[in-house]
Design an enzyme around this catalytic site. Structure first.
Site, PDB file in Angstrom:
ATOM      1  N   GLU A  23      11.879  -1.926   5.608  1.00  0.00           N
ATOM      2  CA  GLU A  23      12.239  -3.216   6.211  1.00  0.00           C
ATOM      3  C   GLU A  23      11.675  -4.294   5.297  1.00  0.00           C
ATOM      4  OE1 GLU A  23      14.020  -3.782   8.850  1.00  0.00           O
ATOM      5  OE2 GLU A  23      14.117  -1.819   9.785  1.00  0.00           O
TER       6      GLU A  23
ATOM      7  N   CYS B 282      10.304 -12.669   7.927  1.00  0.00           N
ATOM      8  CA  CYS B 282      11.286 -12.032   7.053  1.00  0.00           C
ATOM      9  C   CYS B 282      12.685 -12.608   7.229  1.00  0.00           C
ATOM     10  CB  CYS B 282      11.296 -10.533   7.284  1.00  0.00           C
ATOM     11  SG  CYS B 282      11.497 -10.085   9.012  1.00  0.00           S
TER      12      CYS B 282
HETATM   13  P1  NAD Z   1       3.519  -6.523   0.742  1.00  0.00           P
HETATM   14  O1  NAD Z   1       4.670  -5.765   0.228  1.00  0.00           O
HETATM   15  O2  NAD Z   1       2.609  -7.202  -0.209  1.00  0.00           O
HETATM   16  O3  NAD Z   1       2.570  -5.587   1.633  1.00  0.00           O
HETATM   17  C1  NAD Z   1       3.092  -4.843   2.696  1.00  0.00           C
HETATM   18  C2  NAD Z   1       2.163  -3.663   2.963  1.00  0.00           C
HETATM   19  O4  NAD Z   1       2.214  -2.762   1.862  1.00  0.00           O
HETATM   20  C3  NAD Z   1       0.699  -4.049   3.134  1.00  0.00           C
HETATM   21  O5  NAD Z   1       0.130  -3.281   4.171  1.00  0.00           O
HETATM   22  C4  NAD Z   1       0.106  -3.677   1.785  1.00  0.00           C
HETATM   23  O6  NAD Z   1      -1.283  -3.420   1.846  1.00  0.00           O
HETATM   24  C5  NAD Z   1       0.884  -2.412   1.465  1.00  0.00           C
HETATM   25  N1  NAD Z   1       0.893  -2.016   0.053  1.00  0.00           N
HETATM   26  C6  NAD Z   1       0.614  -2.752  -1.045  1.00  0.00           C
HETATM   27  N2  NAD Z   1       0.755  -2.012  -2.156  1.00  0.00           N
HETATM   28  C7  NAD Z   1       1.124  -0.762  -1.768  1.00  0.00           C
HETATM   29  C8  NAD Z   1       1.422   0.445  -2.458  1.00  0.00           C
HETATM   30  N3  NAD Z   1       1.368   0.534  -3.785  1.00  0.00           N
HETATM   31  N4  NAD Z   1       1.799   1.508  -1.720  1.00  0.00           N
HETATM   32  C9  NAD Z   1       1.897   1.444  -0.381  1.00  0.00           C
HETATM   33  N5  NAD Z   1       1.604   0.327   0.331  1.00  0.00           N
HETATM   34  C10 NAD Z   1       1.223  -0.767  -0.354  1.00  0.00           C
HETATM   35  O7  NAD Z   1       4.113  -7.561   1.800  1.00  0.00           O
HETATM   36  P2  NAD Z   1       3.334  -8.696   2.580  1.00  0.00           P
HETATM   37  O8  NAD Z   1       3.017  -9.805   1.640  1.00  0.00           O
HETATM   38  O9  NAD Z   1       2.235  -8.086   3.375  1.00  0.00           O
HETATM   39  O10 NAD Z   1       4.469  -9.157   3.619  1.00  0.00           O
HETATM   40  C11 NAD Z   1       5.449 -10.080   3.316  1.00  0.00           C
HETATM   41  C12 NAD Z   1       6.769  -9.399   2.991  1.00  0.00           C
HETATM   42  O11 NAD Z   1       7.157  -8.553   4.066  1.00  0.00           O
HETATM   43  C13 NAD Z   1       7.894 -10.385   2.827  1.00  0.00           C
HETATM   44  O12 NAD Z   1       8.713 -10.009   1.759  1.00  0.00           O
HETATM   45  C14 NAD Z   1       8.640 -10.268   4.147  1.00  0.00           C
HETATM   46  O13 NAD Z   1       9.968 -10.693   4.086  1.00  0.00           O
HETATM   47  C15 NAD Z   1       8.513  -8.816   4.426  1.00  0.00           C
HETATM   48  N6  NAD Z   1       8.746  -8.525   5.854  1.00  0.00           N
HETATM   49  C16 NAD Z   1       9.878  -7.846   6.237  1.00  0.00           C
HETATM   50  C17 NAD Z   1      10.132  -7.612   7.579  1.00  0.00           C
HETATM   51  C18 NAD Z   1      11.357  -6.862   8.060  1.00  0.00           C
HETATM   52  O14 NAD Z   1      11.332  -6.347   9.184  1.00  0.00           O
HETATM   53  N7  NAD Z   1      12.433  -6.787   7.297  1.00  0.00           N
HETATM   54  C19 NAD Z   1       9.231  -8.070   8.542  1.00  0.00           C
HETATM   55  C20 NAD Z   1       8.103  -8.776   8.112  1.00  0.00           C
HETATM   56  C21 NAD Z   1       7.865  -8.985   6.762  1.00  0.00           C
END
Ligand code: NAD
Length: 480
Positions: free
Chosen positions: A246, A280
């Site tokens: 997502e 998002c």
């Molecule tokens: P991010 O991708 O930086 O982090 C998301 C999660 O991934 C965090 O828990 C982070 O610690 C973890 N992570 C980081 N590196 C990783 C790795 N190498 N392997 C596995 N996990 C890892 O995103 P963010 O800044 O926390 O959130 C914002 C983003 O999320 C935006 O792009 C937003 O649009 C998206 N988002 C999407 C939805 C949806 O339902 N489509 C909902 C909310 C947010």
């Protein structure tokens, strides 16, 4: 608020760590919100092993009992709503009332899924003269749930409910920018379930990657940004895990020339600046017919100027800070580049706590007019409080502009003519299209599969469709 120390949680036990990270309030840097235990790859292994052991019996637990436990969890979360909202708002910067709304949405989602689960796992059976067939739905095993910081509670609940109802167990990794609320919520409900059904390991990329490469994890349910998702997908390849992604969006709002400006503008502005633009499916580009452009612009400025910006726990504030330094730097850098390139942009809203302005990640909302269709603010997922207004001349042109993106999460059409709006909606490449609103009604929350097309994701949450993410089909064929 009492300063919290938040441990890891494995096999229904609090696990202390060698080190703890201090979490600061993004709206008041002087305030320490709590201390979060740092997880590592060893903790991930313990959590996955515990989840696997729990899976062996949880998978056989009758569906009725699973449904009852999810409903009890929803009630428990409802009773703790104020406490959870305050902890989460303090650590992630979202308005406390908005966080209560987020929790209410998560609770409704859990109840919806408990209801839909009643028939979702029924086998499909058929027979002819040569034999009979039963197509059954089986749980997968251990699921890794990775959540971001921007709507951490609802997104966690959205992963827990379908995963457990389908008979799987889970290891959740919250974001380092929103760990405390998620962990507090999960600890509250996990006592209802057998040990090891719900486990929590904190951390960032290192812990995330230990989870996504662990051989016992069968599927990764990830919500976050596209760049991280690509890493997740690569690490899942090694052991051929299933992935459910997502991701971010760049939602267009298409205003048709028969829209009632007075009525739609407040809703479009809210759909843009909710959570300070950090959600998002926030509206990120607004297409307005040239024939009503001036009146539309004036109304957008008037409504945006009414925002009050300040600390997320202040009841008079309608726009809180951004969540973290990286976010703050990115959005400010985009604003600077736009100013340098001569953008026609106004800074709006009222700063409520001017003395604390530099003690939080605060940014006043911006409205930009006459934006070029390929400007950076139109093509990127800016994730901040900027609303670009792009003029257009024909419906054919605007459909093309809306679809000219690698993102395809949400979208909205604004019109006084529902037939006309529906016609345009069907032309849009997106997982979600709203008409005269930007978000789900209660019916939408229950029955609309939630997720994106193109680079906005793979798979869906909510509705009965989400159960397919967390089951395997087993076909059994008897030869007569
Ligand atoms: P991010 O991708 O930086 O982090 C998301 C999660 O991934 C965090 O828990 C982070 O610690 C973890 N992570 C980081 N590196 C990783 C790795 N190498 N392997 C596995 N996990 C890892 O995103 P963010 O800044 O926390 O959130 C914002 C983003 O999320 C935006 O792009 C937003 O649009 C998206 N988002 C999407 C939805 C949806 O339902 N489509 C909902 C909310 C947010």
């Amino acid at each position: 608020m009492i300063l919290m120390k938040v441990n890891l949680f494995i096999n229904n036990k609090e696990i202390e760590a060698d080190s703890y990270t201090e979490l600061k309030d993004p709206g008041r840097f002087d305030d320490v919100v709590g201390y979060v235990a740092d997880g590592n790859a060893n903790h991930v292994d313990q959590a996955v092993q515990a989840a696997y052991q729990a899976f062996l019996s949880w998978r056989k637990t009758p569906l009725k009992e699973k449904i009852s436990l999810i409903l009890q969890s929803a009630n428990m979360i409802e009773n703790a709503k104020s406490e959870l909202a305050e902890i989460t708002a303090k650590e992630n910067g979202m308005l406390v009332d908005r966080t209560k709304g987020e929790i209410a949405m998560g609770i409704a989602g859990m109840r919806n899924l408990a209801d839909l689960a009643e028939t979702a796992f029924d086998p499909q059976q058929m027979e002819d003269e040569a034999g009979w067939v039963t197509v059954e739905k089986r749980p997968m095993g251990v699921i890794a749930g990775i959540v971001p910081w921007n709507a951490p509670l609802v997104l966690t609940m959205q992963k827990i409910a379908p995963t457990l109802l389908a008979g799987n167990t889970i290891v959740i990794k919250p974001s380092p920018f929103a760990t405390m609320g998620v962990t507090t919520l999960l600890k509250k409900i996990s006592g209802l379930f057998p040990s090891g059904v719900i486990n929590i390991v904190h951390g960032d990329a290192e812990v995330g990657s230990a989870l996504t490469t662990h051989p016992i994890v069968r599927k990764i349910s990830f919500t976050g940004g596209g760049q991280t998702a690509k890493m997740v997908m690569k690490s899942a390849a090694e052991t051929l895990k299933g992935i459910h992604l997502e991701l971010g969006g760049n939602d267009p709002a298409i205003v048709l020339d028969d829209a009632d400006i007075e009525e739609v503008v407040p809703k479009i502005v809210e759909g843009t600046f909710r959570r300070t633009g950090q959600f998002c499916f926030a509206i990120k580009r607004v297409y307005v017919p040239r024939s009503i452009y001036e009146d539309f612009y004036k109304k957008v400025v008037e409504v945006t100027d009414a925002y009050t910006i300040g600390h997320q726990l202040n009841k008079n504030v309608t726009m809180g800070p951004l969540n973290n330094r990286q976010q703050y730097t990115n959005v400010n850098a985009l604003i600077e580049r736009m100013e340098k390139n001569g953008a026609n942009m106004v800074k709006l809203g009222k700063v409520l706590e001017p003395n604390d302005w530099d003690k939080g990640y605060y940014i006043q909302p911006r409205v930009v007019r006459d934006v070029q269709k390929d400007a950076e603010v139109v093509t990127c997922e800016q994730f901040g409080p900027i609303l670009p207004l792009i003029p257009y001349d024909s419906v054919e042109e605007v459909i093309k502009l809306a679809n000219d993106s690698e993102y395809g999460l949400g979208s909205s059409i604004w019109s006084s003519d529902s037939e006309r709006a529906l016609h345009v909606a069907r032309e849009i490449e997106a997982g979600l299209t709203f008409i005269n609103g930007h978000g789900q009604t209660p019916l939408g929350l229950k029955y609309m599969p939630f997720g994106g097309v193109k680079q906005s994701g793979i798979g869906r949450e909510n509705s009965t469709v989400v159960f397919d993410e967390f089951i395997e089909y087993q076909g059994i064929n008897y030869h007569k």
